[in-house]
Enzyme design. Structure first.
Site, PDB file in Angstrom:
ATOM      1  N   ALA A  12       0.827  -1.216   0.000  1.00 42.94           N
ATOM      2  CA  ALA A  12       0.000   0.000   0.000  1.00 42.94           C
ATOM      3  C   ALA A  12       0.854   1.256   0.000  1.00 42.94           C
ATOM      4  CB  ALA A  12      -0.924  -0.009   1.220  1.00 42.94           C
ATOM      5  N   ARG A  18      -3.006   9.558  -9.649  1.00 42.78           N
ATOM      6  CA  ARG A  18      -4.174   9.794 -10.514  1.00 42.78           C
ATOM      7  C   ARG A  18      -5.476  10.029  -9.755  1.00 42.78           C
ATOM      8  NH1 ARG A  18      -4.109   4.877 -14.273  1.00 42.78           N
ATOM      9  NH2 ARG A  18      -2.527   4.061 -12.865  1.00 42.78           N
ATOM     10  N   LYS A  25      -4.251   7.320  -1.281  1.00 42.63           N
ATOM     11  CA  LYS A  25      -5.217   6.571  -2.097  1.00 42.63           C
ATOM     12  C   LYS A  25      -6.023   5.551  -1.297  1.00 42.63           C
ATOM     13  CE  LYS A  25      -3.866   3.365  -5.275  1.00 42.63           C
ATOM     14  NZ  LYS A  25      -3.408   2.906  -6.599  1.00 42.63           N
ATOM     15  N   ASN A 169      -1.433 -11.005 -14.669  1.00 39.78           N
ATOM     16  CA  ASN A 169      -1.162 -11.161 -13.235  1.00 39.78           C
ATOM     17  C   ASN A 169      -2.030 -10.195 -12.429  1.00 39.78           C
ATOM     18  OD1 ASN A 169       0.120 -11.567 -10.745  1.00 39.78           O
ATOM     19  ND2 ASN A 169       1.710 -10.049 -11.224  1.00 39.78           N
ATOM     20  N   LYS A 351     -33.548  15.190  19.933  1.00 40.78           N
ATOM     21  CA  LYS A 351     -32.150  14.903  20.291  1.00 40.78           C
ATOM     22  C   LYS A 351     -32.121  14.378  21.709  1.00 40.78           C
ATOM     23  CE  LYS A 351     -29.430  16.946  22.586  1.00 40.78           C
ATOM     24  NZ  LYS A 351     -28.607  17.880  23.375  1.00 40.78           N
ATOM     25  N   ASN A 386     -33.540  23.733  26.034  1.00 39.59           N
ATOM     26  CA  ASN A 386     -32.651  22.903  26.860  1.00 39.59           C
ATOM     27  C   ASN A 386     -31.306  23.549  27.107  1.00 39.59           C
ATOM     28  OD1 ASN A 386     -32.020  22.622  24.120  1.00 39.59           O
ATOM     29  ND2 ASN A 386     -31.087  20.625  24.424  1.00 39.59           N
ATOM     30  N   TYR A 387     -31.057  24.703  26.489  1.00 46.42           N
ATOM     31  CA  TYR A 387     -29.703  25.265  26.463  1.00 46.42           C
ATOM     32  C   TYR A 387     -29.764  26.733  26.829  1.00 46.42           C
ATOM     33  CZ  TYR A 387     -25.085  26.217  24.296  1.00 46.42           C
ATOM     34  OH  TYR A 387     -23.793  26.562  24.043  1.00 46.42           O
TER      35      TYR A 387
HETATM   36  C1  UD1 Z   1       1.833  -4.951 -10.794  1.00 45.74           C
HETATM   37  C2  UD1 Z   1       2.474  -6.228 -11.302  1.00 45.74           C
HETATM   38  C3  UD1 Z   1       1.766  -6.655 -12.582  1.00 45.74           C
HETATM   39  C4  UD1 Z   1       0.280  -6.835 -12.359  1.00 45.74           C
HETATM   40  C5  UD1 Z   1      -0.302  -5.559 -11.773  1.00 45.74           C
HETATM   41  C6  UD1 Z   1      -1.731  -5.760 -11.368  1.00 45.74           C
HETATM   42  C7  UD1 Z   1       4.788  -6.122 -10.624  1.00 45.74           C
HETATM   43  C8  UD1 Z   1       6.179  -5.833 -11.057  1.00 45.74           C
HETATM   44  N1  UD1 Z   1       3.868  -5.977 -11.558  1.00 45.74           N
HETATM   45  O1  UD1 Z   1       2.011  -3.942 -11.764  1.00 45.74           O
HETATM   46  O2  UD1 Z   1       2.323  -7.902 -13.028  1.00 45.74           O
HETATM   47  O3  UD1 Z   1      -0.366  -7.164 -13.575  1.00 45.74           O
HETATM   48  O4  UD1 Z   1       0.440  -5.183 -10.589  1.00 45.74           O
HETATM   49  O5  UD1 Z   1      -2.287  -4.540 -11.020  1.00 45.74           O
HETATM   50  O6  UD1 Z   1       4.573  -6.529  -9.495  1.00 45.74           O
HETATM   51  N2  UD1 Z   1       3.496  -0.854  -4.559  1.00 45.74           N
HETATM   52  C9  UD1 Z   1       4.213  -0.578  -3.421  1.00 45.74           C
HETATM   53  N3  UD1 Z   1       5.511  -0.192  -3.545  1.00 45.74           N
HETATM   54  C10 UD1 Z   1       6.113  -0.078  -4.751  1.00 45.74           C
HETATM   55  C11 UD1 Z   1       5.344  -0.352  -5.906  1.00 45.74           C
HETATM   56  C12 UD1 Z   1       4.048  -0.752  -5.778  1.00 45.74           C
HETATM   57  O7  UD1 Z   1       3.717  -0.676  -2.296  1.00 45.74           O
HETATM   58  O8  UD1 Z   1       7.293   0.265  -4.774  1.00 45.74           O
HETATM   59  C13 UD1 Z   1       2.088  -1.265  -4.409  1.00 45.74           C
HETATM   60  C14 UD1 Z   1       1.100  -0.264  -4.964  1.00 45.74           C
HETATM   61  O9  UD1 Z   1       0.661   0.630  -3.957  1.00 45.74           O
HETATM   62  C15 UD1 Z   1      -0.027  -1.155  -5.447  1.00 45.74           C
HETATM   63  C16 UD1 Z   1       0.672  -2.468  -5.793  1.00 45.74           C
HETATM   64  O10 UD1 Z   1       1.903  -2.462  -5.129  1.00 45.74           O
HETATM   65  O11 UD1 Z   1      -0.962  -1.410  -4.434  1.00 45.74           O
HETATM   66  C17 UD1 Z   1       0.852  -2.664  -7.288  1.00 45.74           C
HETATM   67  O12 UD1 Z   1       1.614  -1.612  -7.803  1.00 45.74           O
HETATM   68  P1  UD1 Z   1       1.273  -0.946  -9.204  1.00 45.74           P
HETATM   69  O13 UD1 Z   1       2.324   0.062  -9.510  1.00 45.74           O
HETATM   70  O14 UD1 Z   1      -0.131  -0.565  -9.263  1.00 45.74           O
HETATM   71  O15 UD1 Z   1       1.384  -2.185 -10.165  1.00 45.74           O
HETATM   72  P2  UD1 Z   1       2.380  -2.422 -11.372  1.00 45.74           P
HETATM   73  O16 UD1 Z   1       3.782  -2.377 -10.878  1.00 45.74           O
HETATM   74  O17 UD1 Z   1       2.002  -1.551 -12.463  1.00 45.74           O
END
Ligand code: UD1
Ligand code: MG
Length: 459
Positions: A12, A18, A25, A169, A351, A386-387
């Site tokens: 997270a 975005r 987020k 994935n 209330k 009341n107040y």
């Molecule tokens: C990642 C996967 C991708 C998959 C996709 C699904 C990797 C390299 N790629 O893509 O195969 O299809 O998710 O959505 O794993 N996050 C961190 N720290 C970081 C980077 C990310 O905590 O340094 C967290 C983000 O907050 C998010 C999650 O990991 O919750 C996924 O990161 P995001 O950048 O959305 O995914 P991708 O790397 O694009």
């Protein structure tokens, strides 16, 4: 099924650029609670022995929001990729446990699907995939001719042929920690994005002859992450339609399942009817035969058997007794407890008012910090004062009392049993039982021949 311990790592740390918001987020809400709260709820449903949240942007606010949860927090100061994120959690992983990796921005994550993934991860690496007609941006699941998974290739690193693969994935995976800790130490950032990819553990597993299984889920929403306000609004609708569907299956009548919002937990008895545009927040319980008319907002409330709530009523932290009739346009504020057969009408605000069986406050009143006995009638426009500007005081209205319209009851004050208060009275001292009490100008005067003013014509 393995009996090994379960660690859940929730990623997270992403900034969520975005969302165009100052709020992290994962704190934006779906169904009335933060996105991350849904993922934590899933981890708890899976009875994780340890929940590790990797946080980054806006970290302190995120931690404070979940201060009441038993969570191991790990700061990822710089976001160098999903592999780097899990590396930060490595020191906290239990050697004899399995780890399930979840994403903090996927609120509809399905605990049953996760459970199967964990079961498959016994001595294996189990990844969760899905088929996406437009797979742009996702990591592709590469399989050998035999069907065995050989790699996950990120979109930016993929060849033209690999980009045609639609099995992608989800980011969720499970594996024994004895494998994971070793793989984490072997990750490199030698790729198109210069990131440490968690997905590279698939190639490491294959190289080390450890079986990789990909479980394909058909429920795309349960693996969809939120990146922008459009995603947020879509997931909200999906969650709401699922909640509405469950209520319909339980026998609740919804005049329009698309115009209902449950931001919390709504529990309904039999033959409950809910008209359009109602919002339920927190924990709300509706007894058998309860009817809620259109445009009501009901929060943390218990509404008992047969009660009818008319349109545009607001209820917050209050209880409504059986067969009561509330509204339209009534407002029940915190601490209000109505016994059965009460009537609360239009433009009435209660209330911290405790109202006993059969009593009525039907029109245009404010009743606060008040106890009302049985079969009391409160006339139109009655105000409990009341107040005093500094402190609040209690009003007690005993059984059978009748308060005439447009009266002010200046607290602290008690109106005795079966007392009658004449209309237009300002009551500042206790009114005795069984008597008529009034307090107005002594005389009623009439001025004969009095003329109404006439409009002055512009010259
Ligand atoms: C990642 C996967 C991708 C998959 C996709 C699904 C990797 C390299 N790629 O893509 O195969 O299809 O998710 O959505 O794993 N996050 C961190 N720290 C970081 C980077 C990310 O905590 O340094 C967290 C983000 O907050 C998010 C999650 O990991 O919750 C996924 O990161 P995001 O950048 O959305 O995914 P991708 O790397 O694009
Ligand atoms: Mg990324």
């Amino acid at each position: 099924m393995t009996n090994s311990k379960l660690n859940i790592v929730i990623l997270a740390a992403g900034k969520g650029t975005r969302m165009h918001s100052n709020k992290p987020k994962v704190l934006h809400e779906v169904g009335g609670k933060p996105i991350l709260a849904h993922v934590i709820a899933c981890a708890k449903a899976l009875q994780a022995d340890k929940i590790i949240v990797v946080y980054g942007y806006g970290g302190e606010t995120v931690r404070e929001t979940f201060a009441h949860e038993n969570i191991t927090w790990v700061n990822q100061a710089e976001q160098l990729g999903t592999g780097h994120a899990v590396q930060q959690a490595a020191p906290y992983l239990d050697a004899d446990a399995q780890t399930l990796v979840l994403l903090g921005d996927v609120p509809l994550v399905d605990a049953n699907v996760c459970k199967k993934l964990i079961e498959q991860a016994n001595n294996k690496l189990a990844i969760l995939s899905f088929n996406k007609s437009d797979p742009t941006g996702y990591g592709r699941i590469v399989r050998a001719a035999t069907g065995n998974v050989t790699a996950i290739v990120e979109h930016k690193d993929a060849t033209e042929a690999q980009r045609k693969i639609i099995e992608v994935n989800t980011g969720m995976m499970a594996m024994p920690n004895r494998f994971l800790t070793k793989w984490l130490s072997q990750l490199t950032n030698n790729n198109a994005q210069g990131e440490y990819y968690l997905t590279d553990i698939v190639t490491l597993a294959v190289a080390q002859s450890i079986e990789v299984v990909a479980q394909i889920t058909a429920d795309e929403w349960s693996v969809t992450g939120i990146n922008c306000k459009t995603d947020l609004s879509q997931i909200e609708r999906v969650l709401q339609s699922r909640i509405a569907q469950k209520l319909l299956e339980q026998g609740v009548t919804l005049n329009d399942p698309a115009r209902l919002d449950v931001r919390g937990m709504l529990t309904c008895g039999r033959d409950v009817e809910i008209d359009v545009n109602c919002v339920f927040e927190g924990n709300v319980t509706l007894g058998d035969n309860v009817k809620i008319a259109a445009n009501c907002v009901i929060k943390n409330a218990v509404i008992k058997t047969g009660a009818q709530i008319a349109a545009f009523t607001h209820i917050d932290a209050a209880e409504v007794g059986a067969n009561s009739r509330i509204g339209p346009y009534a407002r029940l504020r915190p601490g209000t407890v109505l016994q059965s057969e009460t009537h609360i009408g239009n433009f009435v605000e209660l209330k911290n008012a405790q109202v006993d069986i059969g009593s009525k406050v039907n029109h245009l009143s404010y009743v606060g910090d008040t106890t009302i006995g049985k079969n009391v009638n409160i006339g139109a426009g009655t105000i409990t004062c009341n107040y005093d500007g500094a402190n609040k005081f209690k009003t007690v209205i005993e059984d059978g009392a009748f308060i005439g319209s447009d009266s002010q009851l200046v607290a602290p004050v008690t109106i005795g049993k079966n007392a009658t208060i004449a209309a237009g009275s300002t009551i500042t001292r206790d009114a005795p039982a069984d008597a008529l009490t009034f307090c107005r100008a002594k005389e009623q005067k009439s001025i004969m021949g009095w003329k109404r003013p006439v409009k002055i014509k512009p010259s």
